[in-house]
Design a protein around this motif. Sequence first.
Motif, PDB file in Angstrom:
ATOM      1  N   GLU A 201       0.834  -1.208   0.000  1.00  0.00           N
ATOM      2  CA  GLU A 201       0.000   0.000   0.000  1.00  0.00           C
ATOM      3  C   GLU A 201       0.865   1.252   0.000  1.00  0.00           C
ATOM      4  N   GLU A 202       2.069   1.161   0.562  1.00  0.00           N
ATOM      5  CA  GLU A 202       2.964   2.314   0.610  1.00  0.00           C
ATOM      6  C   GLU A 202       3.625   2.588  -0.741  1.00  0.00           C
ATOM      7  N   THR A 203       3.872   1.544  -1.529  1.00  0.00           N
ATOM      8  CA  THR A 203       4.575   1.747  -2.799  1.00  0.00           C
ATOM      9  C   THR A 203       3.637   1.865  -3.997  1.00  0.00           C
ATOM     10  N   ARG A 204       2.380   1.531  -3.835  1.00  0.00           N
ATOM     11  CA  ARG A 204       1.436   1.628  -4.951  1.00  0.00           C
ATOM     12  C   ARG A 204       1.347   3.088  -5.421  1.00  0.00           C
ATOM     13  N   GLY A 205       1.594   3.310  -6.708  1.00  0.00           N
ATOM     14  CA  GLY A 205       1.538   4.659  -7.260  1.00  0.00           C
ATOM     15  C   GLY A 205       2.669   5.558  -6.818  1.00  0.00           C
ATOM     16  N   LEU A 206       3.754   4.982  -6.303  1.00  0.00           N
ATOM     17  CA  LEU A 206       4.864   5.776  -5.781  1.00  0.00           C
ATOM     18  C   LEU A 206       5.446   6.693  -6.858  1.00  0.00           C
ATOM     19  N   PHE A 207       5.491   6.186  -8.087  1.00  0.00           N
ATOM     20  CA  PHE A 207       5.996   6.999  -9.187  1.00  0.00           C
ATOM     21  C   PHE A 207       4.828   7.591  -9.958  1.00  0.00           C
ATOM     22  N   GLY A 208       4.513   8.836  -9.607  1.00  0.00           N
ATOM     23  CA  GLY A 208       3.470   9.583 -10.267  1.00  0.00           C
ATOM     24  C   GLY A 208       4.008  10.925 -10.709  1.00  0.00           C
ATOM     25  N   ARG A 209       3.125  11.899 -10.830  1.00  0.00           N
ATOM     26  CA  ARG A 209       3.512  13.205 -11.361  1.00  0.00           C
ATOM     27  C   ARG A 209       4.624  13.846 -10.542  1.00  0.00           C
ATOM     28  N   VAL A 230       4.103   2.249 -10.518  1.00  0.00           N
ATOM     29  CA  VAL A 230       4.200   3.400 -11.425  1.00  0.00           C
ATOM     30  C   VAL A 230       2.811   3.759 -11.933  1.00  0.00           C
ATOM     31  N   ASP A 231       2.472   5.046 -11.874  1.00  0.00           N
ATOM     32  CA  ASP A 231       1.221   5.546 -12.435  1.00  0.00           C
ATOM     33  C   ASP A 231       1.376   5.583 -13.955  1.00  0.00           C
ATOM     34  N   THR A 232       0.669   4.695 -14.660  1.00  0.00           N
ATOM     35  CA  THR A 232       0.871   4.543 -16.094  1.00  0.00           C
ATOM     36  C   THR A 232       0.537   5.808 -16.866  1.00  0.00           C
ATOM     37  N   GLY A 233      -0.532   6.477 -16.499  1.00  0.00           N
ATOM     38  CA  GLY A 233      -0.904   7.705 -17.194  1.00  0.00           C
ATOM     39  C   GLY A 233       0.169   8.766 -17.077  1.00  0.00           C
ATOM     40  N   GLY A 242       8.921  14.487 -23.069  1.00  0.00           N
ATOM     41  CA  GLY A 242      10.373  14.527 -23.066  1.00  0.00           C
ATOM     42  C   GLY A 242      10.969  14.702 -21.683  1.00  0.00           C
ATOM     43  N   ARG A 243      10.139  14.896 -20.658  1.00  0.00           N
ATOM     44  CA  ARG A 243      10.635  14.997 -19.284  1.00  0.00           C
ATOM     45  C   ARG A 243      11.410  13.734 -18.928  1.00  0.00           C
ATOM     46  N   LEU A 244      10.860  12.580 -19.301  1.00  0.00           N
ATOM     47  CA  LEU A 244      11.534  11.308 -19.070  1.00  0.00           C
ATOM     48  C   LEU A 244      12.248  10.917 -20.355  1.00  0.00           C
ATOM     49  N   GLY A 245      13.527  10.600 -20.238  1.00  0.00           N
ATOM     50  CA  GLY A 245      14.309  10.288 -21.423  1.00  0.00           C
ATOM     51  C   GLY A 245      14.078   8.903 -21.980  1.00  0.00           C
ATOM     52  N   GLY A 246      13.432   8.046 -21.240  1.00  0.00           N
ATOM     53  CA  GLY A 246      13.154   6.702 -21.716  1.00  0.00           C
ATOM     54  C   GLY A 246      12.699   5.819 -20.576  1.00  0.00           C
ATOM     55  N   ALA A 247      12.163   4.653 -20.926  1.00  0.00           N
ATOM     56  CA  ALA A 247      11.687   3.707 -19.917  1.00  0.00           C
ATOM     57  C   ALA A 247      11.897   2.292 -20.425  1.00  0.00           C
ATOM     58  N   GLY A 248      12.333   1.424 -19.523  1.00  0.00           N
ATOM     59  CA  GLY A 248      12.422  -0.001 -19.789  1.00  0.00           C
ATOM     60  C   GLY A 248      11.537  -0.718 -18.792  1.00  0.00           C
ATOM     61  N   LEU A 249      10.499  -1.381 -19.281  1.00  0.00           N
ATOM     62  CA  LEU A 249       9.460  -1.928 -18.418  1.00  0.00           C
ATOM     63  C   LEU A 249       9.297  -3.423 -18.651  1.00  0.00           C
ATOM     64  N   ASP A 250       9.480  -4.204 -17.602  1.00  0.00           N
ATOM     65  CA  ASP A 250       9.123  -5.624 -17.690  1.00  0.00           C
ATOM     66  C   ASP A 250       7.760  -5.867 -17.066  1.00  0.00           C
ATOM     67  N   VAL A 251       7.239  -4.859 -16.394  1.00  0.00           N
ATOM     68  CA  VAL A 251       5.930  -4.952 -15.739  1.00  0.00           C
ATOM     69  C   VAL A 251       5.152  -3.683 -16.055  1.00  0.00           C
ATOM     70  N   THR A 252       3.841  -3.804 -16.145  1.00  0.00           N
ATOM     71  CA  THR A 252       2.997  -2.660 -16.483  1.00  0.00           C
ATOM     72  C   THR A 252       1.708  -2.705 -15.672  1.00  0.00           C
ATOM     73  N   ASP A 253       0.997  -1.619 -15.715  1.00  0.00           N
ATOM     74  CA  ASP A 253      -0.336  -1.540 -15.111  1.00  0.00           C
ATOM     75  C   ASP A 253      -1.246  -0.822 -16.106  1.00  0.00           C
ATOM     76  N   PRO A 254      -2.169  -1.539 -16.769  1.00  0.00           N
ATOM     77  CA  PRO A 254      -2.583  -2.931 -16.510  1.00  0.00           C
ATOM     78  C   PRO A 254      -1.587  -3.945 -17.096  1.00  0.00           C
ATOM     79  N   GLU A 255      -1.785  -5.176 -16.671  1.00  0.00           N
ATOM     80  CA  GLU A 255      -0.967  -6.272 -17.167  1.00  0.00           C
ATOM     81  C   GLU A 255      -1.853  -7.492 -17.368  1.00  0.00           C
ATOM     82  N   PRO A 256      -1.843  -8.070 -18.573  1.00  0.00           N
ATOM     83  CA  PRO A 256      -1.024  -7.715 -19.719  1.00  0.00           C
ATOM     84  C   PRO A 256      -1.413  -6.354 -20.313  1.00  0.00           C
ATOM     85  N   LEU A 257      -0.431  -5.703 -20.922  1.00  0.00           N
ATOM     86  CA  LEU A 257      -0.660  -4.398 -21.531  1.00  0.00           C
ATOM     87  C   LEU A 257      -1.430  -4.593 -22.835  1.00  0.00           C
ATOM     88  N   PRO A 258      -2.589  -3.933 -22.973  1.00  0.00           N
ATOM     89  CA  PRO A 258      -3.421  -4.172 -24.164  1.00  0.00           C
ATOM     90  C   PRO A 258      -2.746  -3.729 -25.449  1.00  0.00           C
TER      91      PRO A 258
END
Length: 313
Positions: A201-209, A230-233, A242-258
């Motif tokens: 519960e503490e880490t859910r959505g930890l990476f947001g705006r 991570v907040d997917t939106g 361009g704020r984020l220079g890139g992302a490498g994701l082995d996990v997503t929300d939702p999963e599987p990623l549509p």
Amino acid sequence: MTSAPAGGPIAIVADTEPRFAAAVRSAGGEVAPVSEATRGLVWTHPAGEAELEQLLQRHPAISWVQLPWAGVDAFAGLLRRHSGDGRTWTSAKGSYAQPVAEHALMLALAVLRELPRRIRAGEWAHDELGRTLHGARVVMVGGGGITAELLRLLEPFGVHATVVRRTDAAVPGAARTVTTARLLDVLAEADVVVVTAALTEETRGLFGREAFAAMPRGAVLVNVARGAIVDTGELVAALGSGRLGGAGLDVTDPEPLPAGHALWTAPNCIVTPHVADTDDMTVPLFAERIAANTRAFLGDGAFVGVVDLEAGY
């Protein structure tokens, strides 16, 4: 604090992999179908907590349960409800650290070298984009086995590593360790951020705006933990701006990623379908964990990967 479980027959549900039963026997344990005599349970069933809870209700004498994954968020409700019943719960945390850390390193290198965009290119388009991992400032969110193994893999790159975890106890190989309360402070200095933490519960959505805004423009994110941290939106927005220079994701929300989701075509983003640790890698590693904990169940040594029921992992 749980008491030492009483030894007895161990059941494996569902028993589709002979190496798991062999691991129990190699440690001196007895493998038998679930019955009133069962005292240990190795849960390998793909189903979640409802089926496991029904089995435990029918067989309350089971005193040790081995869960199959490093993360136990799929069993969070069950663990809360059974926190006072005296059972010993163990997970696979730490078992799969090597392959997952290897995957995290691969994702970081690929994103830094602009590999997603270059692979999609259909013509020769020379540019000077791309960065090195050597000497980079790396922030790792989570202090478990994956982080420990990744720190070892990063040694030749001479990175400056900061670990963010619940306590600030030193982590070998890291230049510093800070608590989660200082996350935004250290994100402001990061070239690469790697998420390895458990989903709670503490880490859910930890990476947001707020977290993405704290990171330097062009920093990259790697997530090999759980997608919901991570907040997917906000991730899509940070990549698009361009704020984020890139992302490498082995996990997503939702999963599987549509199919058609924005992350599939987001700039400089790699999505792998939760395959940092495949069956070929994990089956022998989980068999080792089963053998170690069977020995502990029979009174020879301590359990490995004991679940902290209060912390949720």
